[in-house]
Motif scaffolding. Structure first.
Motif, PDB file in Angstrom:
ATOM      1  N   ARG A  45       3.857   5.557  -5.824  1.00  0.00           N
ATOM      2  CA  ARG A  45       3.812   5.549  -7.289  1.00  0.00           C
ATOM      3  C   ARG A  45       2.719   6.474  -7.821  1.00  0.00           C
ATOM      4  O   ARG A  45       2.816   6.978  -8.945  1.00  0.00           O
ATOM      5  N   MET A  46       1.665   6.678  -7.022  1.00  0.00           N
ATOM      6  CA  MET A  46       0.582   7.577  -7.418  1.00  0.00           C
ATOM      7  C   MET A  46       0.874   9.021  -7.022  1.00  0.00           C
ATOM      8  O   MET A  46       0.005   9.883  -7.060  1.00  0.00           O
ATOM      9  N   LYS A  47       2.142   9.272  -6.586  1.00  0.00           N
ATOM     10  CA  LYS A  47       2.576  10.611  -6.172  1.00  0.00           C
ATOM     11  C   LYS A  47       1.853  11.091  -4.918  1.00  0.00           C
ATOM     12  O   LYS A  47       1.688  12.293  -4.709  1.00  0.00           O
ATOM     13  N   LYS A  48       1.431  10.146  -4.090  1.00  0.00           N
ATOM     14  CA  LYS A  48       0.815  10.472  -2.815  1.00  0.00           C
ATOM     15  C   LYS A  48       1.812  10.178  -1.701  1.00  0.00           C
ATOM     16  O   LYS A  48       2.718   9.369  -1.856  1.00  0.00           O
ATOM     17  N   ASP A  49       1.628  10.843  -0.563  1.00  0.00           N
ATOM     18  CA  ASP A  49       2.506  10.610   0.573  1.00  0.00           C
ATOM     19  C   ASP A  49       2.259   9.206   1.115  1.00  0.00           C
ATOM     20  O   ASP A  49       1.156   8.906   1.580  1.00  0.00           O
ATOM     21  N   PRO A  50       3.264   8.304   1.092  1.00  0.00           N
ATOM     22  CA  PRO A  50       3.054   6.941   1.584  1.00  0.00           C
ATOM     23  C   PRO A  50       2.733   6.873   3.070  1.00  0.00           C
ATOM     24  O   PRO A  50       2.224   5.856   3.550  1.00  0.00           O
ATOM     25  N   LEU A  89       0.828  -1.205   0.000  1.00  0.00           N
ATOM     26  CA  LEU A  89       0.000   0.000   0.000  1.00  0.00           C
ATOM     27  C   LEU A  89       0.861   1.254   0.000  1.00  0.00           C
ATOM     28  O   LEU A  89       0.589   2.213  -0.733  1.00  0.00           O
ATOM     29  N   SER A  90       1.912   1.271   0.803  1.00  0.00           N
ATOM     30  CA  SER A  90       2.808   2.431   0.860  1.00  0.00           C
ATOM     31  C   SER A  90       3.507   2.646  -0.478  1.00  0.00           C
ATOM     32  O   SER A  90       3.644   3.775  -0.952  1.00  0.00           O
ATOM     33  N   ILE A  91       3.941   1.542  -1.105  1.00  0.00           N
ATOM     34  CA  ILE A  91       4.613   1.639  -2.408  1.00  0.00           C
ATOM     35  C   ILE A  91       3.642   2.137  -3.475  1.00  0.00           C
ATOM     36  O   ILE A  91       3.983   2.983  -4.313  1.00  0.00           O
ATOM     37  N   ALA A  92       2.408   1.630  -3.440  1.00  0.00           N
ATOM     38  CA  ALA A  92       1.398   2.044  -4.420  1.00  0.00           C
ATOM     39  C   ALA A  92       1.079   3.532  -4.283  1.00  0.00           C
ATOM     40  O   ALA A  92       0.964   4.248  -5.283  1.00  0.00           O
TER      41      ALA A  92
END
Length: 334
Positions: A298-303, A292-295
């Motif tokens: 990748r979506m340019k969101k804060d993990p 989830l953190s990696i995804a």
């Protein structure tokens, strides 16, 4: 989303990029420049620069090719050229990287100042020690509030902030947590017939939920740090490693709980249920928190969004559902 809101969001996102925290008042010379010339500039113009701890070497195209500490400059002979003493392995930041990475890079490599470059490695500016400390303070507060399920705004730490404003930033995560709790309660209710036959099942819910929450938090914390320090790390290899860790830890704690159940409750079937639930839940949570953190990254969101009450309730709901599903399956077989 309206145009004004979109523009505000874009502005907010850009405010946290490295290039907004850098200064252009730094020392940069051609690699062929001599130590004597650099010292002359320092003698007459030192006050014009915001940082003088490092001297950067750039070619005719402005590309960063080396760096020398001021200490090394002062210890070298006047006729020495910059290229003779510069370190060509320069640690730098890309201009559009998140500001949080500056903190991790500074801590990892022991740097007080970090150069910022563009996609072609042209030197654009440097992030000073003062800026790094400011970023660290901001990111620490933001992550601290996020872990508590509170959206971080500047006014939240002021005694003059209205009560309603504080309620507004704290309500969303609590509301979602309540919904998650209702889902968990619904799951438990659907397995009421199993609980009525094996009331001891309820006794192990807290420890199973705690273990899965804990391993999920550990996995998420470690991968968020790695994403900031080494964003190009091999994802598949890392996720596989976390799954292996989940398998080992899951097996160890499953075995310990199985023994504890046999000693305390003398019910082998219950021990098998608890052991299997812990084993599979810990594996799943180690994988889920990491991926989830990696995804999100990748979506340019804060993990770091993957932490806090919302992530906790997702973990709790999936753990309880898995626990009772395994219980029903095992108890039917035996």
């Amino acid at each position: 989303m309206t145009k004004s809101k979109f523009e505000n969001q874009e502005k907010s996102n850009h405010e946290h990029l490295v290039d907004t925290k850098m200064t252009r008042k730094y020392l940069a010379f051609s690699p062929s420049e001599t130590v004597e010339r650099i010292e002359d500039v320092l003698d007459f113009k030192a006050r014009e620069f915001e940082t003088i701890g490092y001297v950067y070497a750039i070619d005719e195209n402005g590309i960063l090719v080396g760096v020398v500490s001021l200490k090394q400059i002062l210890q070298s002979k006047h006729g020495t050229q910059l290229k003779e003493i510069m370190n060509t392995n320069v640690i730098s930041l890309k201009q559009h990287e998140h500001q949080e990475r500056a903190v991790y890079v500074a801590l990892k490599h022991g740097l007080k100042v970090i150069p910022v470059v563009d996609s072609e490695h042209r030197l654009l500016g440097v992030v000073t020690q003062k800026s790094i400390l400011s970023i660290f303070h901001h990111e620490f507060r933001k992550n601290l509030f996020r872990t508590s399920g509170i959206k971080h705004v500047k006014e939240i730490e002021s005694m003059d902030t209205p009560v309603f404003s504080l309620v507004k930033v704290r309500f969303p995560s609590l509301f979602i947590g309540m919904l998650g709790g209702l889902i968990a309660a619904s799951i438990v209710t659907n397995f009421e017939h199993v609980l009525s036959s094996y009331i001891a099942l309820a006794s192990f819910i807290p420890v199973i939920v705690y273990l899965t929450d804990a391993i999920g938090t550990q996995s998420q914390t470690l991968v968020v740090r790695l994403l900031a320090i080494e964003p190009g790390f091999p994802v598949s290899r890392y996720v596989l490693r976390e799954i292996k860790i989940g398998i080992i830890l899951g097996f160890v704690f499953a075995a310990m709980l199985f023994v504890a159940e046999i000693v305390g409750w003398q019910q082998i079937k219950l021990g098998i249920v608890v052991g299997m639930a812990v084993f599979f839940s810990m594996i799943f949570q180690a994988f889920f928190s990491t991926y989830l953190s990696i995804a999100l990254s990748r979506m340019k969101k804060d993990p770091a969004i993957a932490s806090g009450p919302i992530a906790t309730i997702i973990s709790d709901v999936t753990t309880i559902a898995m626990y009772f599903a395994i219980a029903m399956m095992i108890l039917q077989i035996f």
